[in-house]
Design an enzyme around this catalytic site. Sequence first.
Site, PDB file in Angstrom:
ATOM      1  CG  ASP A   1       2.576  -1.279  -5.199  1.00  0.00           C
ATOM      2  OD1 ASP A   1       1.239  -0.752  -5.181  1.00  0.00           O
ATOM      3  OD2 ASP A   1       2.791  -3.080  -5.146  1.00  0.00           O
ATOM      4  CB  SER A   2      -1.088   2.559  -7.103  1.00  0.00           C
ATOM      5  OG  SER A   2      -0.323   3.866  -6.352  1.00  0.00           O
TER       6      SER A   2
ATOM      7  CE  LYS B   1       2.235   1.502   1.347  1.00  0.00           C
ATOM      8  NZ  LYS B   1       1.485   1.097   0.360  1.00  0.00           N
TER       9      LYS B   1
ATOM     10  CD  GLU C   1       0.427  -4.382  -0.849  1.00  0.00           C
ATOM     11  OE1 GLU C   1       0.019  -5.276  -0.691  1.00  0.00           O
ATOM     12  OE2 GLU C   1       0.569  -3.199  -1.472  1.00  0.00           O
TER      13      GLU C   1
ATOM     14  CD  GLU D   1      -5.590  -0.527  -0.182  1.00  0.00           C
ATOM     15  OE1 GLU D   1      -4.299  -0.216   0.408  1.00  0.00           O
ATOM     16  OE2 GLU D   1      -6.808  -0.319  -0.819  1.00  0.00           O
TER      17      GLU D   1
HETATM   18  O1  KIV Z   1       0.049   2.041  -3.763  1.00  0.00           O
HETATM   19  C1  KIV Z   1      -0.350   2.487  -3.110  1.00  0.00           C
HETATM   20  O2  KIV Z   1      -0.908   4.064  -4.212  1.00  0.00           O
HETATM   21  C2  KIV Z   1      -0.377   2.611  -1.940  1.00  0.00           C
HETATM   22  C3  KIV Z   1      -2.190   3.664  -1.331  1.00  0.00           C
HETATM   23  C4  KIV Z   1      -3.346   3.472  -1.930  1.00  0.00           C
HETATM   24  C5  KIV Z   1      -1.937   3.279  -0.056  1.00  0.00           C
HETATM   25  O3  KIV Z   1      -0.266   1.473  -1.493  1.00  0.00           O
END
Ligand code: KIV
Length: 279
Positions: A44-45, A112, A114, A181
Amino acid sequence: MKKLTIPDIIQRKGGEKLTMLTAYDASFARLLDDVGVDMILVGDSLGMVLLGYESTVPVTMDEMIHHATAVRRGTSGFVVGDMPFLSYQTAISDTIKNAGRFFKEAGCDAVKLEGGPEVCDAVRALVRAGMPVMGHIGLTPQTAGSLGGYKVQGKDVESARKLLVDAQALEGAGVFAIVMECIPNRLAQVITEKVAVPTIGIGAGPSCDGQVLVTHDLLGMFDKFVPRFVRKYANLAPQIKDAVQSFTEEVKSGNFPDEKHSFTMQVDVEQLVAEDGDV
Ligand code: KIV
């Protein structure tokens, strides 16, 4: 390259290091695939790197699916879809529906999310429904505000213990790997030794079972904010700007396009002009 399976990934614990990089479209996915990166994360980056948001919080499920689908078209490898903020924190039925979109619409291999114990019900429900889950602890960008900003986590004994509890809770809930992280090296080492699933570090030192970075960061393409843990393996932003500058100058000077980059006609254009005054 053969796509890894979940057992393959778990077996890499303590062995050959796992590599994971972000991709948000088919062309980058293809490049990572060609090099044999183990896992591609549609992170989500993308909200900050591609879409210009100030954080990952505004990213929607539709945006994630749009990009994950493009990534899938560029690779036959292992793809992880990142669950955006509030796609797994409401009802379990929402969590299953949202995660299901990554598998059914985008062809992802895992999702994934968090958090620690507070997301374990969601993890259990997904795993029970047959959807592999990767955890993410430490600096969790979706809730960076409550963590006091984008800061190293687990620096004192109390917060270090909490991160160990987070990792063990996720392991108990059935995740197949855990992203850690921005935590101190020694803490990452302890957690890595105490859980049976692979840990994937980003700013968590060399003891993790694998490493992940944002591809645009390692290529030096995203210079708005570069975390200390990023090693730039290339510095493409200035090269891109130079190339674009040359293009604009050459278009304005008439240097581009030249004969080599243009097409010639087989027929006599002068004849066409003579036949039809409008041509
Ligand atoms: O969103 C992302 O790119 C991430 C990575 C930094 C692990 O969660």
